[in-house]
Design a protein around this motif. Structure first.
Motif, PDB file in Angstrom:
ATOM      1  N   PHE A   1       3.319  57.982  61.331  1.00 32.06           N
ATOM      2  CA  PHE A   1       3.903  56.745  60.796  1.00 32.06           C
ATOM      3  C   PHE A   1       3.350  55.543  61.565  1.00 32.06           C
ATOM      4  O   PHE A   1       2.801  55.687  62.666  1.00 32.06           O
ATOM      5  N   ILE A   2       3.503  54.372  60.952  1.00 36.43           N
ATOM      6  CA  ILE A   2       3.109  53.111  61.577  1.00 36.43           C
ATOM      7  C   ILE A   2       4.242  52.108  61.332  1.00 36.43           C
ATOM      8  O   ILE A   2       4.758  52.013  60.210  1.00 36.43           O
ATOM      9  N   PHE A   3       4.651  51.405  62.370  1.00 37.33           N
ATOM     10  CA  PHE A   3       5.633  50.339  62.159  1.00 37.33           C
ATOM     11  C   PHE A   3       5.144  49.054  62.830  1.00 37.33           C
ATOM     12  O   PHE A   3       4.406  49.091  63.818  1.00 37.33           O
ATOM     13  N   ILE A   4       5.544  47.932  62.251  1.00 32.51           N
ATOM     14  CA  ILE A   4       5.200  46.615  62.805  1.00 32.51           C
ATOM     15  C   ILE A   4       6.494  45.813  62.921  1.00 32.51           C
ATOM     16  O   ILE A   4       7.236  45.679  61.943  1.00 32.51           O
ATOM     17  N   SER A   5       6.772  45.325  64.112  1.00 31.60           N
ATOM     18  CA  SER A   5       7.974  44.517  64.362  1.00 31.60           C
ATOM     19  C   SER A   5       7.543  43.081  64.626  1.00 31.60           C
ATOM     20  O   SER A   5       6.850  42.798  65.604  1.00 31.60           O
ATOM     21  N   ASP A   6       7.955  42.205  63.710  1.00 31.44           N
ATOM     22  CA  ASP A   6       7.603  40.775  63.805  1.00 31.44           C
ATOM     23  C   ASP A   6       8.882  39.995  64.124  1.00 31.44           C
ATOM     24  O   ASP A   6       9.883  40.121  63.412  1.00 31.44           O
ATOM     25  N   GLU A   7       8.852  39.237  65.207  1.00 31.37           N
ATOM     26  CA  GLU A   7      10.052  38.501  65.631  1.00 31.37           C
ATOM     27  C   GLU A   7      10.528  37.517  64.569  1.00 31.37           C
ATOM     28  O   GLU A   7      11.703  37.181  64.504  1.00 31.37           O
ATOM     29  N   ARG A   8       9.619  37.062  63.679  1.00 32.56           N
ATOM     30  CA  ARG A   8       9.990  36.077  62.647  1.00 32.56           C
ATOM     31  C   ARG A   8      10.212  36.714  61.286  1.00 32.56           C
ATOM     32  O   ARG A   8      11.099  36.331  60.534  1.00 32.56           O
ATOM     33  N   LYS A   9       9.406  37.731  60.942  1.00 32.41           N
ATOM     34  CA  LYS A   9       9.438  38.274  59.583  1.00 32.41           C
ATOM     35  C   LYS A   9      10.142  39.623  59.465  1.00 32.41           C
ATOM     36  O   LYS A   9      10.237  40.180  58.376  1.00 32.41           O
ATOM     37  N   GLY A  10      10.589  40.157  60.582  1.00 30.32           N
ATOM     38  CA  GLY A  10      11.298  41.425  60.506  1.00 30.32           C
ATOM     39  C   GLY A  10      10.370  42.607  60.745  1.00 30.32           C
ATOM     40  O   GLY A  10       9.356  42.504  61.428  1.00 30.32           O
ATOM     41  N   GLU A  11      10.697  43.733  60.131  1.00 34.10           N
ATOM     42  CA  GLU A  11      10.006  44.983  60.446  1.00 34.10           C
ATOM     43  C   GLU A  11       9.402  45.622  59.207  1.00 34.10           C
ATOM     44  O   GLU A  11       9.958  45.535  58.109  1.00 34.10           O
ATOM     45  N   THR A  12       8.255  46.260  59.406  1.00 32.57           N
ATOM     46  CA  THR A  12       7.566  46.996  58.343  1.00 32.57           C
ATOM     47  C   THR A  12       7.361  48.428  58.818  1.00 32.57           C
ATOM     48  O   THR A  12       6.904  48.655  59.944  1.00 32.57           O
ATOM     49  N   PHE A  13       7.707  49.398  57.961  1.00 31.90           N
ATOM     50  CA  PHE A  13       7.563  50.819  58.327  1.00 31.90           C
ATOM     51  C   PHE A  13       6.823  51.547  57.213  1.00 31.90           C
ATOM     52  O   PHE A  13       7.136  51.390  56.034  1.00 31.90           O
ATOM     53  N   CYS A  14       5.819  52.314  57.585  1.00 34.74           N
ATOM     54  CA  CYS A  14       5.074  53.134  56.625  1.00 34.74           C
ATOM     55  C   CYS A  14       4.867  54.501  57.246  1.00 34.74           C
ATOM     56  O   CYS A  14       4.296  54.619  58.327  1.00 34.74           O
ATOM     57  N   GLY A  15       5.360  55.533  56.593  1.00 36.75           N
ATOM     58  CA  GLY A  15       5.243  56.871  57.174  1.00 36.75           C
ATOM     59  C   GLY A  15       4.877  57.917  56.141  1.00 36.75           C
ATOM     60  O   GLY A  15       5.039  57.722  54.939  1.00 36.75           O
TER      61      GLY A  15
END
Length: 515
Positions: free
Chosen positions: A98-112
């Motif tokens: 899986f890959i996740f991206i946590s952005d302090e302004r835009k929130g979180e994206t998760f792809c697994g």
């Protein structure tokens, strides 16, 4: 007379007994020292192997992070496109879960992938908060223009190691890596090549003791040293000596030395005076040998892991057959030649950098020069399984060049063609004329160079990020040296290369340099 005989007998017994007792105590005392020295040697070997494996694993992780960075930069604010790009990355790498991206302004994206943890998707913020010190450390690295990849702890993901890195100051990216798949599919080839048929290697789970991956390892072998992997701290890499154990070698050495002392003592009973002199000489020689081995063992622990490994193997007498000895000598000789070439290359480059290399231009036939190089290297290259072809220009091909410098440039390019050609072993040397100038061309069918790196490869110390190229030994000075020499001739270099299809380097020189 009896008393003198008794005195002589007692004297001889004392003389015989003292060396025996001395050597016995000495061997018992030095047994542990020998084991420590040998253990230190194999500790150095493990650290060298582990560094190589860890560096390789970090290169793999860095290539993933680069792909993710490109995907993020290329999709902008379009989350649908971003998730699609991340899915492509996941599908192309079995170890990635899986890959996740946590952005302090835009929130979180998760792809697994299917079956990957969905609970983590709901608690990415909590995960990063519990590893806040690691995130702070990554930001500190980034402020120094260094992108670092760090493993973090997550109790809920036992089989998956989470690695995090920064995409920007306010965006953290995490990737979930299946530990066992990463070891068996991504690192196995590197671990096997590091073993070099001299060591047994084992990757084990330090929390359970379970073996994850082995290279020529059996349950009867004793692991001499273990170290944790950088990106998977729960896994350790262990090393063991093939054949006899270190303890066996030390005990065998002790036994042989004691038998030698007993034999010399027996000779002393037959001829007292000559026996005594022989023992004294042997003791002195043994001490000199011991001091020499001890000094060499302590002083020659250098980063030259291969030379050290094979030299120690020969010095310890573990190789019995002459054929195997010759093979090891050949390897040591080859590595020494390689180091000599590196030093010579660095010295040549240093001269050019300091403008101490003065070109001696003379009218030279490029066909003759190329033919001489071809004849000198043909046998060596063909013995390595290569097809080496020479295609000379049909006619005179004279130009004002520095023969030695141009020869060094061509040899550098031929050496690169051989090093970076693994599957298709074919090198072609061509001479010719174009637009009133002359050229010499080296063509191979090797790894090729990515288009975005073709201008950078002539910079000093630059090495291609392409996996096959990056893992091949080199200094990063060869092509920079070639460019310096061609520039000194007011010439130019044309490069035609396609990834996976090979490269063609053409060195073009003006005809007239002498005014």
């Amino acid at each position: 007379m009896i008393k003198p005989i008794k005195k002589t007998g007692i004297f001889l017994i004392i003389i015989i007994a003292l060396p025996i007792l001395f050597f016995s105590f000495r061997e018992v005392f030095t047994l542990n020292q020998d084991e420590k020295v040998i253990s230190e040697i194999y500790k150095n070997q493990l650290e060298s192997i582990l560094f190589s494996v860890n560096q390789y694993s970090e290169d793999i992780a860095r290539s993933w992070s680069t792909k993710i960075q490109v995907a993020v930069d290329g999709t902008g604010i379009d989350n649908a496109r971003l998730e699609n790009e991340l899915k492509i990355i996941l599908d192309g790498n079995p170890a990635l879960q899986f890959i996740f991206i946590s952005d302090e302004r835009k929130g979180e994206t998760f792809c697994g992938k299917e079956g990957s943890s969905r609970e983590l998707n709901k608690n990415i913020g909590g995960l990063l908060k519990s590893n806040q010190q690691t995130v702070i450390r990554l930001k500190r690295y980034k402020s120094s223009n260094f992108i670092k990849i760090e493993p973090i702890k997550n109790e809920s993901e036992g089989k998956v190691q989470i690695l995090i890195f920064l995409l920007s100051d306010d965006r953290v990216c995490g990737i979930g890596v299946d530990k066992e798949v990463f070891i068996s599919q991504n690192l196995s080839s590197k671990i096997q090549s590091a073993a070099r048929n001299e060591f047994s290697l084992i990757v084990a789970d330090s929390t359970t003791g379970r073996s994850v991956y082995e290279v020529d390892f059996s349950s009867r072998q004793k692991v001499r040293q273990t170290k944790n992997l950088w990106l998977i701290p729960d896994y350790t890499l262990g090393i063991a000596l093939k054949g006899k154990t270190v303890e066996d070698l030390a005990k065998e050495r002790t036994y042989n030395n004691l038998m030698l002392v007993v034999s010399l003592s027996f000779l002393m009973l037959i001829v007292a005076w000559f026996g005594f002199k022989n023992i004294r000489r042997e003791v002195e020689l043994a001490q000199l040998k011991s001091d020499f081995v001890s000094n060499v063992s302590h002083e020659l622990r250098t980063p030259l892991a291969l030379i050290n490994m094979f030299a120690e193997t020969l010095a310890m007498g573990r190789v019995k057959s002459e054929e195997k000895k010759n093979e090891y000598y050949g390897i040591i000789h080859g590595e020494t030649e390689r180091l000599s070439k590196i030093v010579n290359k660095i010295l040549s480059f240093s001269k050019l950098e300091a403008e101490k290399w003065k070109f001696n231009f003379a009218k030279t036939d490029l066909n003759s020069l190329a033919e001489k190089i071809y004849n000198s290297y043909k046998i060596h290259i063909q013995q390595n399984g290569f097809e080496f072809i020479f295609k000379p220009f049909d006619g005179p091909l004279e130009a004002d060049i520095d023969t030695g410098a141009v020869s060094e440039s061509v040899i550098n390019l031929i050496d690169n063609a051989v090093k970076y050609s693994v599957e298709k072993k074919r090198v072609v040397l061509v001479t010719g004329r174009t637009d009133g100038k002359v050229f010499i061309e080296i063509e191979d069918s090797g790894a090729g160079i990515p288009e975005n790196e073709q201008k950078k490869i002539f910079e000093k110390f630059y090495r291609s990020g392409n996996g096959n190229v990056h893992n091949t030994k080199g200094t990063g000075l060869g092509l920079a040296l070639v460019k310096h020499i061609v520039d000194g001739h007011k010439g130019e270099i044309n490069l035609n290369s396609n990834l996976g299809e090979g490269s063609t380097f053409r060195l073009i020189f003006p005809v007239n340099q002498i005014k």
